[in-house]
Design an enzyme around this catalytic site. Structure first.
Site, PDB file in Angstrom:
ATOM      1  N   LEU A  77       0.567  -1.127   0.256  1.00  0.00           N
ATOM      2  CA  LEU A  77       0.253   0.456   0.127  1.00  0.00           C
ATOM      3  C   LEU A  77       1.034   1.172   0.213  1.00  0.00           C
ATOM      4  O   LEU A  77       0.698   2.326  -0.891  1.00  0.00           O
ATOM      5  CB  LEU A  77      -0.780   0.177   1.463  1.00  0.00           C
ATOM      6  CG  LEU A  77      -2.333  -0.798   1.707  1.00  0.00           C
ATOM      7  CD1 LEU A  77      -2.787  -1.395   2.903  1.00  0.00           C
ATOM      8  CD2 LEU A  77      -3.036  -0.464   0.537  1.00  0.00           C
ATOM      9  N   GLY A  78       1.865   1.359   0.578  1.00  0.00           N
ATOM     10  CA  GLY A  78       2.754   2.636   0.716  1.00  0.00           C
ATOM     11  C   GLY A  78       4.551   2.393   1.158  1.00  0.00           C
ATOM     12  O   GLY A  78       4.606   1.246   1.901  1.00  0.00           O
ATOM     13  N   GLY A 137       6.905   4.396   4.054  1.00  0.00           N
ATOM     14  CA  GLY A 137       7.492   5.260   4.312  1.00  0.00           C
ATOM     15  C   GLY A 137       8.513   5.198   5.170  1.00  0.00           C
ATOM     16  O   GLY A 137       9.902   5.023   4.113  1.00  0.00           O
ATOM     17  N   HIS A 138       8.860   6.215   5.547  1.00  0.00           N
ATOM     18  CA  HIS A 138      10.262   6.438   6.617  1.00  0.00           C
ATOM     19  C   HIS A 138      11.353   4.637   6.628  1.00  0.00           C
ATOM     20  O   HIS A 138      12.367   4.725   6.254  1.00  0.00           O
ATOM     21  CB  HIS A 138      10.476   7.674   7.984  1.00  0.00           C
ATOM     22  CG  HIS A 138      12.142   8.441   7.427  1.00  0.00           C
ATOM     23  ND1 HIS A 138      12.358   9.007   5.840  1.00  0.00           N
ATOM     24  CD2 HIS A 138      13.137   8.087   8.451  1.00  0.00           C
ATOM     25  CE1 HIS A 138      13.691   9.163   6.527  1.00  0.00           C
ATOM     26  NE2 HIS A 138      13.646   8.886   7.917  1.00  0.00           N
ATOM     27  N   ALA A 149       9.167   1.712   7.671  1.00  0.00           N
ATOM     28  CA  ALA A 149       7.725   1.026   7.446  1.00  0.00           C
ATOM     29  C   ALA A 149       7.322   0.509   5.891  1.00  0.00           C
ATOM     30  O   ALA A 149       7.170   1.625   5.454  1.00  0.00           O
ATOM     31  CB  ALA A 149       7.081   1.478   8.491  1.00  0.00           C
ATOM     32  N   VAL A 186       4.246  -0.580   4.369  1.00  0.00           N
ATOM     33  CA  VAL A 186       2.463  -1.168   4.376  1.00  0.00           C
ATOM     34  C   VAL A 186       1.918  -1.228   3.373  1.00  0.00           C
ATOM     35  O   VAL A 186       2.088  -1.129   2.421  1.00  0.00           O
ATOM     36  CB  VAL A 186       1.582   0.012   4.553  1.00  0.00           C
ATOM     37  CG1 VAL A 186       0.178  -0.326   5.694  1.00  0.00           C
ATOM     38  CG2 VAL A 186       2.728   1.231   5.941  1.00  0.00           C
ATOM     39  N   LYS A 189       1.603  -2.947   9.038  1.00  0.00           N
ATOM     40  CA  LYS A 189       3.081  -1.996   8.839  1.00  0.00           C
ATOM     41  C   LYS A 189       4.113  -2.833   9.169  1.00  0.00           C
ATOM     42  O   LYS A 189       3.529  -3.636  10.409  1.00  0.00           O
ATOM     43  CB  LYS A 189       2.505  -0.327   9.833  1.00  0.00           C
ATOM     44  CG  LYS A 189       3.442   0.182   9.304  1.00  0.00           C
ATOM     45  CD  LYS A 189       2.478   1.771  10.446  1.00  0.00           C
ATOM     46  CE  LYS A 189       4.071   2.436  10.789  1.00  0.00           C
ATOM     47  NZ  LYS A 189       3.562   4.761  10.935  1.00  0.00           N
ATOM     48  N   ASP A 196       3.800  15.053  13.447  1.00  0.00           N
ATOM     49  CA  ASP A 196       3.553  15.252  11.705  1.00  0.00           C
ATOM     50  C   ASP A 196       2.574  14.413  10.982  1.00  0.00           C
ATOM     51  O   ASP A 196       2.168  14.129  10.097  1.00  0.00           O
ATOM     52  CB  ASP A 196       4.412  13.575  11.693  1.00  0.00           C
ATOM     53  CG  ASP A 196       5.321  13.587  10.219  1.00  0.00           C
ATOM     54  OD1 ASP A 196       5.448  14.704  10.137  1.00  0.00           O
ATOM     55  OD2 ASP A 196       5.892  12.562  10.112  1.00  0.00           O
ATOM     56  N   LYS A 249       0.351  15.700   7.928  1.00  0.00           N
ATOM     57  CA  LYS A 249       0.390  16.597   6.983  1.00  0.00           C
ATOM     58  C   LYS A 249      -0.378  15.297   6.174  1.00  0.00           C
ATOM     59  O   LYS A 249      -0.336  15.100   6.673  1.00  0.00           O
ATOM     60  CB  LYS A 249       2.252  15.818   6.480  1.00  0.00           C
ATOM     61  CG  LYS A 249       2.473  14.600   6.091  1.00  0.00           C
ATOM     62  CD  LYS A 249       3.478  14.494   5.955  1.00  0.00           C
ATOM     63  CE  LYS A 249       4.641  13.608   6.275  1.00  0.00           C
ATOM     64  NZ  LYS A 249       5.943  13.277   5.717  1.00  0.00           N
TER      65      LYS A 249
END
Ligand code: ADP
Ligand code: MG
Length: 332
Positions: A36-37, A39-40, A42, A44, A59, A154, A156
């Site tokens: 799905l995505g 990040g820094h 992890a 996901v 995650k 955080d 955003k």
């Protein structure tokens, strides 16, 4: 007797091969479907709970190998601790966690429609009615956290997730969240550059900040929703005409509402943004004041002022030609 030997053997097996036993935990109960995505820290994934067929997001963290990753481990523990203690319709719900030999898994409620970031980019900007609907939920979610002395740190558009096609959102990514007292403050330099509050950028000897940092970030997001570009940006820096770096723009609270992009946005919306993007955290609106602001009480007008194609389309007419938003990494 035989039974005792069996128990002993099992115990020995577990003792000798603890990894093989615990490693079966997550993968026994869930199957991974697709990514799905990222990040820094992890990655996901979409996953399915085998016993129910229910879909979740998980995650997955590579377990830090060395002691230099202490900060990361603490962040992870903090994220789990924060999520375990909360339950709110606009905060992503924690389902389960697994601490295995090489990975930590955090199973979360799935947000099938993805990031607000992509929604804004696609729509180019949101109408006042849409933004109000969105911010009612975000203010409610953050009020819930702030009432429990949790600061997110955080906020955003990448960390605000959509659960349906009707702008229902959940706050996500509590990787930087911290529990702080009512009057207390914290001092770590962290966050994401364009969204970070000025007090976080002050030099380390004087750095002290409170829950007010979340209101600043929400103010930046509200500004972005209503016009499609950020109030503070590196791209505005121009040694001749606008000699202010991103840090200088934020620390001075220097931003404007350039025409024609803001022409159709009502004064009440601007007044709320002005009350959130106040450099002095003591004079900045609290989350309760945000919720009580007259713009929040306005009835939907039904006017769709989210005219497509404005951003960048009138290049040259304005001193400041504005571009849309870009994805930004969290700084730790
Ligand atoms: P990081 O701390 O690495 O930024 P996040 O929690 O922000 O981790 O997750 C990274 C990305 O993964 C998010 O920006 C989003 O795109 C996606 N994601 C995270 N959680 C979910 C979820 N519950 N449902 C759908 N997508 C998610
Ligand atoms: Mg994130």
């Amino acid at each position: 007797d035989q039974d005792e030997i069996a128990v002993l053997n099992t115990a020995r097996f577990i003792f000798r091969y603890p990894k093989s036993r615990v490693a079966s935990g997550f993968s026994q109960q869930y199957s991974l479907v697709s990514r799905l995505g990222k990040g820094h820290f992890a990655t996901v994934w979409l996953c399915v709970e085998k016993s129910t067929g229910q879909r979740y997001a998980v995650k997955v963290f590579d377990k830090p190998a060395g002691s230099e990753d202490k900060a990361r481990t603490e962040g992870l523990q903090q994220e789990i601790a924060v999520l375990m203690g909360v339950s709110h319709p606009h905060v992503l719900c924690l389902k389960d966690t697994f601490n295995e030999s090489s990975h930590v898994y955090i199973v979360l409620e799935l947000a099938p429609e993805g990031e607000l970031f992509n929604y804004i980019v696609k729509a180019s900007k949101l109408s006042e009615d849409e933004s109000r609907k969105l911010f009612k939920q975000l203010f409610d979610g953050i009020k819930y956290m702030h009432d429990r002395n949790i600061v997110h740190r955080d906020i955003k558009p990448e960390n605000i997730l959509l659960v349906d096609s009707d702008l229902t959102v959940k706050l996500a990514d509590f990787g930087l969240a911290k529990i702080i007292g009512e009057e207390s403050f914290t001092t770590t330099l962290c966050g994401t550059p364009s969204y970070v509050a000025p007090e976080i950028l002050s030099d380390s000897r004087h750095r002290r900040y409170t829950k007010a940092v979340d209101v600043w970030s929400l103010g930046v997001v509200l500004y972005i929703c209503l016009c499609g570009f950020p109030p503070f940006s590196d791209e505005l820096y121009d040694p001749k005409h606008y000699p202010y770096t991103l840090t200088q723009q934020i620390r001075s609270g220097r931003f404007n509402y350039p025409s024609p992009y803001w022409d159709s946005v009502g004064d009440l919306a601007l007044d709320l943004i002005d009350s959130m993007l106040v450099v002095d955290p003591a004079r900045r609106y609290t989350i309760d004041q945000c919720l009580a602001h007259p713009w929040m009480q306005q009835k939907p007008t039904g006017v769709n002022d989210s005219t497509d194609g404005l951003v960048g389309g009138i290049a040259g007419l304005d001193v400041q030609t504005r571009r849309g938003i870009k994805r930004e990494r969290t700084l730790i």
